[in-house]
Design a protein around this motif. Structure first.
Motif, PDB file in Angstrom:
ATOM      1  N   ARG A 110       0.814  -1.213   0.000  1.00 20.17           N
ATOM      2  CA  ARG A 110       0.000   0.000   0.000  1.00 20.17           C
ATOM      3  C   ARG A 110       0.853   1.270   0.000  1.00 20.17           C
ATOM      4  O   ARG A 110       0.520   2.249  -0.688  1.00 20.17           O
ATOM      5  CB  ARG A 110      -0.939   0.011   1.204  1.00 20.17           C
ATOM      6  CG  ARG A 110      -1.998  -1.083   1.155  1.00 20.17           C
ATOM      7  CD  ARG A 110      -2.930  -0.987   2.338  1.00 20.17           C
ATOM      8  NE  ARG A 110      -3.958  -2.020   2.310  1.00 20.17           N
ATOM      9  CZ  ARG A 110      -4.877  -2.192   3.255  1.00 20.17           C
ATOM     10  NH1 ARG A 110      -4.903  -1.382   4.322  1.00 20.17           N
ATOM     11  NH2 ARG A 110      -5.776  -3.152   3.151  1.00 20.17           N
ATOM     12  N   GLU A 111       1.912   1.269   0.791  1.00 21.25           N
ATOM     13  CA  GLU A 111       2.745   2.468   0.899  1.00 21.25           C
ATOM     14  C   GLU A 111       3.559   2.722  -0.368  1.00 21.25           C
ATOM     15  O   GLU A 111       3.787   3.863  -0.753  1.00 21.25           O
ATOM     16  CB  GLU A 111       3.674   2.363   2.113  1.00 21.25           C
ATOM     17  CG  GLU A 111       2.946   2.372   3.443  1.00 21.25           C
ATOM     18  CD  GLU A 111       2.473   0.985   3.862  1.00 21.25           C
ATOM     19  OE1 GLU A 111       2.469   0.086   2.988  1.00 21.25           O
ATOM     20  OE2 GLU A 111       2.119   0.792   5.035  1.00 21.25           O
TER      21      GLU A 111
ATOM     22  N   GLN B 112       3.348  11.198  -1.938  1.00 21.38           N
ATOM     23  CA  GLN B 112       2.961  11.184  -0.540  1.00 21.38           C
ATOM     24  C   GLN B 112       3.724  12.255   0.218  1.00 21.38           C
ATOM     25  O   GLN B 112       4.911  12.512  -0.071  1.00 21.38           O
ATOM     26  CB  GLN B 112       3.227   9.812   0.093  1.00 21.38           C
ATOM     27  CG  GLN B 112       2.260   8.733  -0.364  1.00 21.38           C
ATOM     28  CD  GLN B 112       2.318   7.503   0.518  1.00 21.38           C
ATOM     29  OE1 GLN B 112       2.611   7.600   1.703  1.00 21.38           O
ATOM     30  NE2 GLN B 112       2.010   6.344  -0.059  1.00 21.38           N
ATOM     31  N   ASN B 113       3.059  12.877   1.195  1.00 20.95           N
ATOM     32  CA  ASN B 113       3.684  13.927   1.993  1.00 20.95           C
ATOM     33  C   ASN B 113       4.184  13.343   3.313  1.00 20.95           C
ATOM     34  O   ASN B 113       3.433  12.697   4.042  1.00 20.95           O
ATOM     35  CB  ASN B 113       2.681  15.049   2.272  1.00 20.95           C
ATOM     36  CG  ASN B 113       3.305  16.164   3.090  1.00 20.95           C
ATOM     37  OD1 ASN B 113       3.217  16.158   4.310  1.00 20.95           O
ATOM     38  ND2 ASN B 113       3.931  17.118   2.409  1.00 20.95           N
TER      39      ASN B 113
ATOM     40  N   MET C 158       7.360  12.710  -1.369  1.00 20.60           N
ATOM     41  CA  MET C 158       8.113  11.594  -1.945  1.00 20.60           C
ATOM     42  C   MET C 158       7.237  10.860  -2.948  1.00 20.60           C
ATOM     43  O   MET C 158       6.045  10.637  -2.703  1.00 20.60           O
ATOM     44  CB  MET C 158       8.577  10.630  -0.851  1.00 20.60           C
ATOM     45  CG  MET C 158       9.507   9.530  -1.362  1.00 20.60           C
ATOM     46  SD  MET C 158      10.156   8.498  -0.031  1.00 20.60           S
ATOM     47  CE  MET C 158       8.813   7.342   0.187  1.00 20.60           C
ATOM     48  N   THR C 159       7.863  10.496  -4.072  1.00 15.72           N
ATOM     49  CA  THR C 159       7.158   9.675  -5.060  1.00 15.72           C
ATOM     50  C   THR C 159       7.140   8.233  -4.577  1.00 15.72           C
ATOM     51  O   THR C 159       8.174   7.672  -4.211  1.00 15.72           O
ATOM     52  CB  THR C 159       7.866   9.743  -6.424  1.00 15.72           C
ATOM     53  OG1 THR C 159       7.909  11.107  -6.863  1.00 15.72           O
ATOM     54  CG2 THR C 159       7.138   8.914  -7.457  1.00 15.72           C
ATOM     55  N   THR C 160       5.976   7.636  -4.542  1.00 13.98           N
ATOM     56  CA  THR C 160       5.845   6.246  -4.110  1.00 13.98           C
ATOM     57  C   THR C 160       5.205   5.432  -5.231  1.00 13.98           C
ATOM     58  O   THR C 160       4.630   5.985  -6.169  1.00 13.98           O
ATOM     59  CB  THR C 160       4.976   6.137  -2.843  1.00 13.98           C
ATOM     60  OG1 THR C 160       3.668   6.653  -3.123  1.00 13.98           O
ATOM     61  CG2 THR C 160       5.596   6.918  -1.693  1.00 13.98           C
ATOM     62  N   HIS C 161       5.312   4.109  -5.083  1.00 17.02           N
ATOM     63  CA  HIS C 161       4.798   3.213  -6.136  1.00 17.02           C
ATOM     64  C   HIS C 161       4.022   2.066  -5.509  1.00 17.02           C
ATOM     65  O   HIS C 161       4.533   0.943  -5.407  1.00 17.02           O
ATOM     66  CB  HIS C 161       5.964   2.695  -6.986  1.00 17.02           C
ATOM     67  CG  HIS C 161       6.737   3.767  -7.674  1.00 17.02           C
ATOM     68  ND1 HIS C 161       6.297   4.377  -8.827  1.00 17.02           N
ATOM     69  CD2 HIS C 161       7.909   4.363  -7.352  1.00 17.02           C
ATOM     70  CE1 HIS C 161       7.176   5.296  -9.204  1.00 17.02           C
ATOM     71  NE2 HIS C 161       8.152   5.310  -8.327  1.00 17.02           N
ATOM     72  N   PRO C 162       2.771   2.326  -5.096  1.00 15.71           N
ATOM     73  CA  PRO C 162       1.948   1.262  -4.512  1.00 15.71           C
ATOM     74  C   PRO C 162       1.638   0.151  -5.517  1.00 15.71           C
ATOM     75  O   PRO C 162       1.642   0.366  -6.728  1.00 15.71           O
ATOM     76  CB  PRO C 162       0.661   1.997  -4.107  1.00 15.71           C
ATOM     77  CG  PRO C 162       1.031   3.443  -4.065  1.00 15.71           C
ATOM     78  CD  PRO C 162       2.090   3.618  -5.108  1.00 15.71           C
TER      79      PRO C 162
END
Length: 294
Positions: free
Chosen positions: A70-71, A188-189, A195-199
């Motif tokens: 999820r993160e 995401q903050n 930060m760029t995230t990749h769920p």
């Protein structure tokens, strides 16, 4: 009448000789055809993983095991995955026939003292693999496996060799998985920064990977490592070295988990020097294992 018979006899004789000649040519060339088929089969097997639509690379599999679903990012406390991904690159290039380990020689040099040799510069279809291959090809004298893991990770004290570092590897691998429809991209903050995230967006692919890893040490376990699929053997070692293997075992029942970890420990206790000397072994794979388990 005699003339017609002679002509017919001569025609039959020429046809017979032609047939014999064709058969002889076919027999002479059969060995070449067999060699060609064998070479073609080897080439297809060698490049089987080059299509990004049909297979994940070792690096992508290790990263996928380490990503929080999820993160969409790896654990902040994991400081092993960076070097583990570089080890994956070396093994991936070796499995695809691009790299090999130098011969041990008469004095039987150890795996960690033998150099990584360039074998083929055929494009792999993966930009990071091609970038690493280019560095290895252009470097003289050649370096050892351990040195290449450090150079590609940027963990070197020599400022003249910092250009070997492959930057933003995790982000680039994540983008590859986005292109394959496995992950998605979000922002995401984190209080002080974004930060760029990749769920995870395609759970089927990850579940298939987790199931494959579980089956390798449970249902499909073999006591002899040389009988194991080389790619799976490499994945087990590198996932452990990258501290992400337990993520695949987390869903198991307690008794299954204990058995899986027991068999992984059996692999970790192997002597890479002994295993590399066995018939059919991939020496560079075992050199990477030696570098991470020394």
């Amino acid at each position: 009448m005699t003339s017609l018979t002679q002509r017919n006899s001569g025609l039959v004789q020429r046809r017979t000789e032609a047939s014999r000649s064709a058969a002889a040519d076919k027999e002479r060339n059969s060995g070449d055809d067999d060699d060609y088929e064998a070479r073609r089969g080897e080439e297809e097997e060698e490049d089987k993983g080059d299509s990004k639509e049909t297979r994940l690379t070792l690096m992508e599999e290790v990263l996928l095991l380490g990503l929080k679903d999820r993160e969409g990012y790896t654990s902040f406390w994991n400081d092993c995955i960076s070097s583990g991904l570089r080890g994956c690159m070396l093994i991936e290039l070796s499995l695809r026939g691009r790299l090999q380990l130098e011969a041990s020689g008469m004095r039987r040099k150890s795996l960690l003292s033998r150099k990584v040799l360039f074998k083929s510069d055929a494009p792999t279809g993966d930009m990071m693999l091609d970038e690493a291959l280019k560095h290895i090809k252009e470097t003289q004298p050649p370096e050892t496996v351990q040195n290449w893991v450090e150079l590609l990770s940027g963990e070197t004290w020599n400022p003249l060799k910092l250009h070997y570092q492959l930057r933003n590897v995790r982000e680039r691998l994540a983008k590859n998985l986005v292109e394959k429809g496995v992950l998605t991209t979000e922002k995401q903050n984190f209080l002080l920064f974004d930060m760029t995230t990749h769920p995870l967006t395609n759970n089927t692919v990850k579940q298939r990977l987790v199931r494959k890893v579980q089956e390798a040490v449970l249902d499909k376990w073999v006591n002899e490592p040389q009988r194991m699929d080389k790619r799976m053997l490499a994945l087990l070692f590198l996932a452990h070295s990258s501290d992400v293997l337990e993520n695949a075992f987390a869903p198991l029942l307690d008794d299954q988990y204990d058995l899986a970890m027991k068999r992984v420990r059996l692999l970790l206790d192997l002597d890479p020097e002994v295993e590399a000397a066995k018939s059919g072994a991939n020496e560079l794979l075992w050199a990477v294992v030696a570098a991470f388990t020394k």
